[in-house]
Design an enzyme around this catalytic site. Structure first.
Site, PDB file in Angstrom:
ATOM      1  N   THR A 178       0.873  -1.189   0.000  1.00 12.02           N
ATOM      2  CA  THR A 178       0.000   0.000   0.000  1.00 12.02           C
ATOM      3  C   THR A 178       0.903   1.230   0.000  1.00 12.02           C
ATOM      4  O   THR A 178       1.986   1.199   0.578  1.00 12.02           O
ATOM      5  CB  THR A 178      -0.866  -0.018   1.281  1.00 12.02           C
ATOM      6  OG1 THR A 178      -1.777  -1.110   1.180  1.00 12.02           O
ATOM      7  CG2 THR A 178      -1.640   1.264   1.480  1.00 12.02           C
ATOM      8  N   ARG A 206     -14.814  -6.925   0.022  1.00  5.33           N
ATOM      9  CA  ARG A 206     -14.084  -6.539   1.241  1.00  5.33           C
ATOM     10  C   ARG A 206     -13.649  -5.074   1.127  1.00  5.33           C
ATOM     11  O   ARG A 206     -13.205  -4.625   0.080  1.00  5.33           O
ATOM     12  CB  ARG A 206     -12.864  -7.443   1.385  1.00  5.33           C
ATOM     13  CG  ARG A 206     -12.011  -7.142   2.618  1.00  5.33           C
ATOM     14  CD  ARG A 206     -10.609  -6.798   2.211  1.00  5.33           C
ATOM     15  NE  ARG A 206      -9.746  -6.595   3.354  1.00  5.33           N
ATOM     16  CZ  ARG A 206      -8.620  -5.906   3.295  1.00  5.33           C
ATOM     17  NH1 ARG A 206      -8.222  -5.369   2.162  1.00  5.33           N
ATOM     18  NH2 ARG A 206      -7.893  -5.739   4.372  1.00  5.33           N
ATOM     19  N   VAL A 207     -13.778  -4.335   2.218  1.00  9.65           N
ATOM     20  CA  VAL A 207     -13.413  -2.914   2.206  1.00  9.65           C
ATOM     21  C   VAL A 207     -12.091  -2.721   2.938  1.00  9.65           C
ATOM     22  O   VAL A 207     -11.930  -3.152   4.083  1.00  9.65           O
ATOM     23  CB  VAL A 207     -14.533  -2.060   2.844  1.00  9.65           C
ATOM     24  CG1 VAL A 207     -14.098  -0.615   2.997  1.00  9.65           C
ATOM     25  CG2 VAL A 207     -15.804  -2.150   1.998  1.00  9.65           C
ATOM     26  N   SER A 208     -11.153  -2.092   2.253  1.00 12.06           N
ATOM     27  CA  SER A 208      -9.835  -1.810   2.820  1.00 12.06           C
ATOM     28  C   SER A 208      -9.911  -0.633   3.805  1.00 12.06           C
ATOM     29  O   SER A 208     -10.820   0.182   3.734  1.00 12.06           O
ATOM     30  CB  SER A 208      -8.904  -1.448   1.672  1.00 12.06           C
ATOM     31  OG  SER A 208      -7.816  -0.715   2.137  1.00 12.06           O
ATOM     32  N   ASP A 209      -8.928  -0.540   4.667  1.00  9.98           N
ATOM     33  CA  ASP A 209      -8.843   0.627   5.564  1.00  9.98           C
ATOM     34  C   ASP A 209      -8.445   1.901   4.816  1.00  9.98           C
ATOM     35  O   ASP A 209      -8.632   3.013   5.312  1.00  9.98           O
ATOM     36  CB  ASP A 209      -7.783   0.375   6.651  1.00  9.98           C
ATOM     37  CG  ASP A 209      -6.412   0.239   6.012  1.00  9.98           C
ATOM     38  OD1 ASP A 209      -6.162  -0.776   5.322  1.00  9.98           O
ATOM     39  OD2 ASP A 209      -5.603   1.166   6.155  1.00  9.98           O
ATOM     40  N   THR A 227      -0.441   1.546   6.645  1.00  8.99           N
ATOM     41  CA  THR A 227      -0.268   0.385   5.785  1.00  8.99           C
ATOM     42  C   THR A 227      -0.217  -0.865   6.651  1.00  8.99           C
ATOM     43  O   THR A 227       0.057  -0.773   7.841  1.00  8.99           O
ATOM     44  CB  THR A 227       0.996   0.530   4.907  1.00  8.99           C
ATOM     45  OG1 THR A 227       1.196  -0.692   4.188  1.00  8.99           O
ATOM     46  CG2 THR A 227       2.244   0.817   5.722  1.00  8.99           C
ATOM     47  N   GLY A 228      -0.490  -2.006   6.027  1.00  7.35           N
ATOM     48  CA  GLY A 228      -0.532  -3.251   6.787  1.00  7.35           C
ATOM     49  C   GLY A 228      -1.868  -3.933   6.558  1.00  7.35           C
ATOM     50  O   GLY A 228      -2.548  -3.672   5.560  1.00  7.35           O
ATOM     51  N   GLY A 230      -5.553  -4.369   6.672  1.00  6.67           N
ATOM     52  CA  GLY A 230      -6.623  -3.385   6.806  1.00  6.67           C
ATOM     53  C   GLY A 230      -7.517  -3.613   8.012  1.00  6.67           C
ATOM     54  O   GLY A 230      -7.913  -2.665   8.694  1.00  6.67           O
TER      55      GLY A 230
HETATM   56  N1  GLY Z   1      -3.973  -1.784   4.122  1.00  4.99           N
HETATM   57  C1  GLY Z   1      -4.504  -2.237   2.913  1.00  4.99           C
HETATM   58  C2  GLY Z   1      -5.512  -3.290   3.033  1.00  4.99           C
HETATM   59  O1  GLY Z   1      -5.453  -4.137   3.899  1.00  4.99           O
HETATM   60  O2  GLY Z   1      -6.411  -3.307   2.256  1.00  4.99           O
END
Ligand code: GLY
Length: 304
Positions: A178, A206-209, A227-228, A230
């Site tokens: 990311t 699925r919704v990312s952070d 990042t990491g 979500g």
């Molecule tokens: N941080 C990106 C995700 O997990 O979608």
């Protein structure tokens, strides 16, 4: 006139075993921050630098955003991006958009809109309205990864070894990469932008952070990009939590340190980069590696 400060990241995860890849990543981050620094020094505003930075990172195939995004369980790339203007405390984002080159362009466009966060259906319509050309973000490395993961899931099924569903795939390097930018300009204005191809092999929808305030947040006090994994970032409300702590009087290092330490205790896999209203930069991680570089004045600092 304030001291400008900028930090960019290209993801977090396990240490890169491939030294050639590490070299490419370093070169990419180095040339992008140099370009952004020149713009910032020439007087460009925080939002413009956040926009340019994420677009440049999306265009670099070494990261998991734009070109080179991870592929979802059904074989499609879906990308999410957001940008937040700290001065106006205004967030906009795009979730799970398909077949565009730069989701950040759409997140920026939405800053001026009434409806500022769009999901996949709205995103596809907006891309058409904006007349964005169709773009194939798949690169060979991601396709090979996706094929490998599919084989692994099938062989797990056959062996009847607690077959993981697409929502239970353990954390690995697929979703790392990311990208994000946090910046404070000459006027003291702050902005944050984040863009991602997601976790890789995730369930459709699925919704990312990255297009939420857990993953990307800015106010007049600071700007944070995460990042990491979500789900871990969302559970920690990481970006917003760091900024609230700065607002409550912690230094940026203290706010990042406390938030990362709490996340570590809960065994989260995540990282964050941050700048604040005093021009400080900071970052933290619970992962082995954070691919990040920051610059303020003559000082350039690397996280790896
Ligand atoms: N941080 C990106 C995700 O997990 O979608």
């Amino acid at each position: 006139m304030k001291n400008p400060t900028i930090v960019i990241h290209g993801g977090a995860g396990r240490a890169l075993s491939d030294k050639t890849r590490e070299k490419f990543v370093r070169e990419a981050l180095s040339s992008i921050i140099e370009r952004l620094w020149q713009g910032l020094s020439a007087g460009a505003g925080a939002m413009e630098i956040a926009r340019q930075g994420c677009i440049a990172l999306e265009d670099c195939e070494h990261f998991n955003a734009g070109l080179g995004s991870a592929i979802q369980s059904d074989g499609q790339v879906r990308m999410s991006a957001s940008i937040m203007d700290g001065t106006r405390q205004s967030f906009s984002g795009i979730i799970n958009v398909e077949r565009v080159q730069n989701p950040t362009v759409m997140a920026v466009h939405l800053q001026q809109a009434r409806d500022r966060v769009l999901d996949g259906v709205g995103a596809v319509r907006l891309a058409r309205e904006m007349r964005l050309p169709l773009f194939d973000a798949v690169v060979p490395r991601r396709l090979e990864e996706w094929i490998r993961q599919g084989r692994k899931e099938r062989s797990d099924d056959q062996a009847q070894v607690s077959a993981p569903s697409s929502t239970e795939v353990g954390p690995d390097d697929r979703g790392s990469g990311t990208v994000g930018v946090v910046v404070r300009d000459f006027t003291g204005a702050l902005a944050a932008s984040t863009s991602t191809g997601g976790r890789g092999f995730e369930r459709v929808g699925r919704v990312s952070d990255s297009a939420t305030v857990a993953g990307n947040y800015a106010t007049e006090y600071g700007a944070v990009s995460c990042t990491g994994i979500g789900e871990d970032i969302t559970d920690e409300a990481l970006a917003a939590r760091i900024i609230v702590r700065v607002q409550d009087g912690m230094t940026l290092d203290e706010a990042v340190g406390a938030s990362i330490e709490e996340a570590r205790q809960r065994e989260r896999r995540l990282a964050a980069i941050a700048v604040d209203h005093r021009g400080q930069m900071s970052w933290g991680k619970t992962t082995e590696l954070l691919l990040a570089v920051g610059r303020t004045g003559d000082e350039e600092r690397w996280a790896f």
